[in-house]
Design an enzyme around this catalytic site. Structure first.
Site, PDB file in Angstrom:
ATOM      1  N   HIS A 161     -84.955  31.305  18.179  1.00 55.40           N
ATOM      2  CA  HIS A 161     -83.666  31.714  18.165  1.00 55.40           C
ATOM      3  C   HIS A 161     -83.106  32.485  17.045  1.00 55.40           C
ATOM      4  CE1 HIS A 161     -79.268  31.030  19.164  1.00 55.40           C
ATOM      5  NE2 HIS A 161     -79.825  30.927  20.364  1.00 55.40           N
TER       6      HIS A 161
ATOM      7  N   TRP B 236     -77.905  23.065  23.971  1.00 54.47           N
ATOM      8  CA  TRP B 236     -76.684  22.405  23.305  1.00 54.47           C
ATOM      9  C   TRP B 236     -76.631  22.658  22.050  1.00 54.47           C
ATOM     10  CZ3 TRP B 236     -77.212  17.243  26.863  1.00 54.47           C
ATOM     11  CH2 TRP B 236     -77.059  17.323  28.045  1.00 54.47           C
TER      12      TRP B 236
ATOM     13  N   SER C 180     -72.924  34.594  25.477  1.00 55.26           N
ATOM     14  CA  SER C 180     -71.701  34.524  26.178  1.00 55.26           C
ATOM     15  C   SER C 180     -71.780  34.533  27.747  1.00 55.26           C
ATOM     16  CB  SER C 180     -70.875  35.568  25.332  1.00 55.26           C
ATOM     17  OG  SER C 180     -70.445  35.241  24.118  1.00 55.26           O
TER      18      SER C 180
ATOM     19  N   GLY D 297     -75.225  28.927  26.000  1.00 57.94           N
ATOM     20  CA  GLY D 297     -74.875  27.859  24.947  1.00 57.94           C
ATOM     21  C   GLY D 297     -73.840  27.162  25.095  1.00 57.94           C
ATOM     22  N   GLY D 298     -72.495  27.763  24.837  1.00 60.75           N
ATOM     23  CA  GLY D 298     -70.961  27.043  24.806  1.00 60.75           C
ATOM     24  C   GLY D 298     -70.896  26.574  26.389  1.00 60.75           C
TER      25      GLY D 298
HETATM   26  P1  13P Z   1     -73.369  31.327  23.775  1.00 58.94           P
HETATM   27  O1  13P Z   1     -73.551  31.263  25.331  1.00 58.94           O
HETATM   28  O2  13P Z   1     -72.705  30.053  23.016  1.00 58.94           O
HETATM   29  O3  13P Z   1     -72.939  32.793  23.329  1.00 58.94           O
HETATM   30  O4  13P Z   1     -74.944  31.141  23.159  1.00 58.94           O
HETATM   31  C1  13P Z   1     -76.131  31.532  23.844  1.00 58.94           C
HETATM   32  C2  13P Z   1     -77.295  31.422  23.060  1.00 58.94           C
HETATM   33  O5  13P Z   1     -77.353  31.106  21.747  1.00 58.94           O
HETATM   34  C3  13P Z   1     -78.016  30.229  23.558  1.00 58.94           C
HETATM   35  O6  13P Z   1     -79.320  30.110  23.139  1.00 58.94           O
END
Ligand code: 13P
Length: 254
Positions: free
Chosen positions: A95, A10, A213, A234-235
């Site tokens: 990360h 998150w 992504s 992530g998103g």
């Molecule tokens: P996104 O899914 O927003 O590209 O982010 C990936 C991420 O950094 C997960 O740790």
């Protein structure tokens, strides 16, 4: 067969109230999730509320960042021991956003992983190349260097407690995911690295997640690759429906 693992990172989103609300929705929506393991990583301030909202559920909670030492004069840092005491099971390490915006080094990642393991947390160690490194043909050398350092000195048993995540920097938050072929190629390389550094058993057991992504539309194809054992999202993990769809994609067979 490795159990699939879907993680929601998150990042710096959702304060205590909204994070607890999302956790509650996820708990309801994901009451049935087959044999897929799930963990979410709220911002540290939101961890207690999320733990409370998920109490008694099998959705794990992790901390996004820990210091290399359990306590001390380190204003602003989080402790792995304290995260474990609070109820976290997981932690992120390495990360690319930490590497890029907080000057995290390979040595720092290694020390934090050791601190987390010592505290009883399960690290998800992230590796990944930038676009410039990919264009320069340096993908494998970058990933090898990051793995060599991050897992330096760990025993096979410690390594088996971890998960690894391949997150190409150019795919994070850009909407441009690695193709399944590109991701599988790197995942197979990472598994080979585990085989030669540890053993075939360790290589067979450690889960390697893809991140960058991932969304409800591309998850099935990515998760259909033989060496992609889950996702670090992530998103899309901020939306109940999208995250649940990614979990469903993981429930489906390879
Ligand atoms: P996104 O899914 O927003 O590209 O982010 C990936 C991420 O950094 C997960 O740790």
């Amino acid at each position: 067969m490795r159990r699939r693992l879907i993680c929601g990172n998150w990042k710096l989103n959702l304060g205590p109230a909204s994070a607890a609300a999302l956790a509650g929705f996820l708990r309801e929506r994901l009451a049935e999730h087959g044999d897929v393991e799930i963990a979410v990583f709220p911002t540290a301030l939101s961890v207690p509320g999320v733990l409370a909202a998920l109490a008694g559920s099998d959705i794990g909670v992790g901390i996004q960042e820990v210091a290399a030492v359990p306590s001390g004069a380190l204003t602003g840092a989080n402790s792995a021991v304290m995260a474990r005491e609070a109820g976290c099971r997981w932690m992120l390490a390495g990360h690319s956003e930490r590497r890029q915006f907080f000057a995290e080094t390979d040595e720092g990642v290694r020390d934090k992983i050791r601190a987390g393991l010592a505290a009883g947390l399960r690290p998800v160690a992230c590796v990944g190349e930038t676009l410039a490194q990919r264009q320069a043909g340096e993908v494998q050398s970058v990933i090898r260097r990051q793995l060599d350092k991050a897992l330096e000195g760990l025993s096979p048993a410690q390594t088996s407690d971890m998960a690894l995540a391949y997150e190409p920097v150019w795919a994070i938050g850009t909407g441009v995911n690695a193709t399944p072929e590109q991701a599988q190629e790197v995942h197979a390389f990472v598994r080979d690295w585990l085989r030669s550094r540890f053993s075939p058993e360790v290589a067979q057991g450690v889960r390697i997640l893809y991140g960058g992504s991932v969304n409800a539309g591309n998850a099935s194809k990515l998760l259909g690759c033989p060496d992609i054992d889950g996702a670090l999202v992530g998103g899309a993990s901020l939306q109940v429906g999208a995250f649940a769809d990614i979990v469903s994609a993981a429930c489906a067979g390879r």
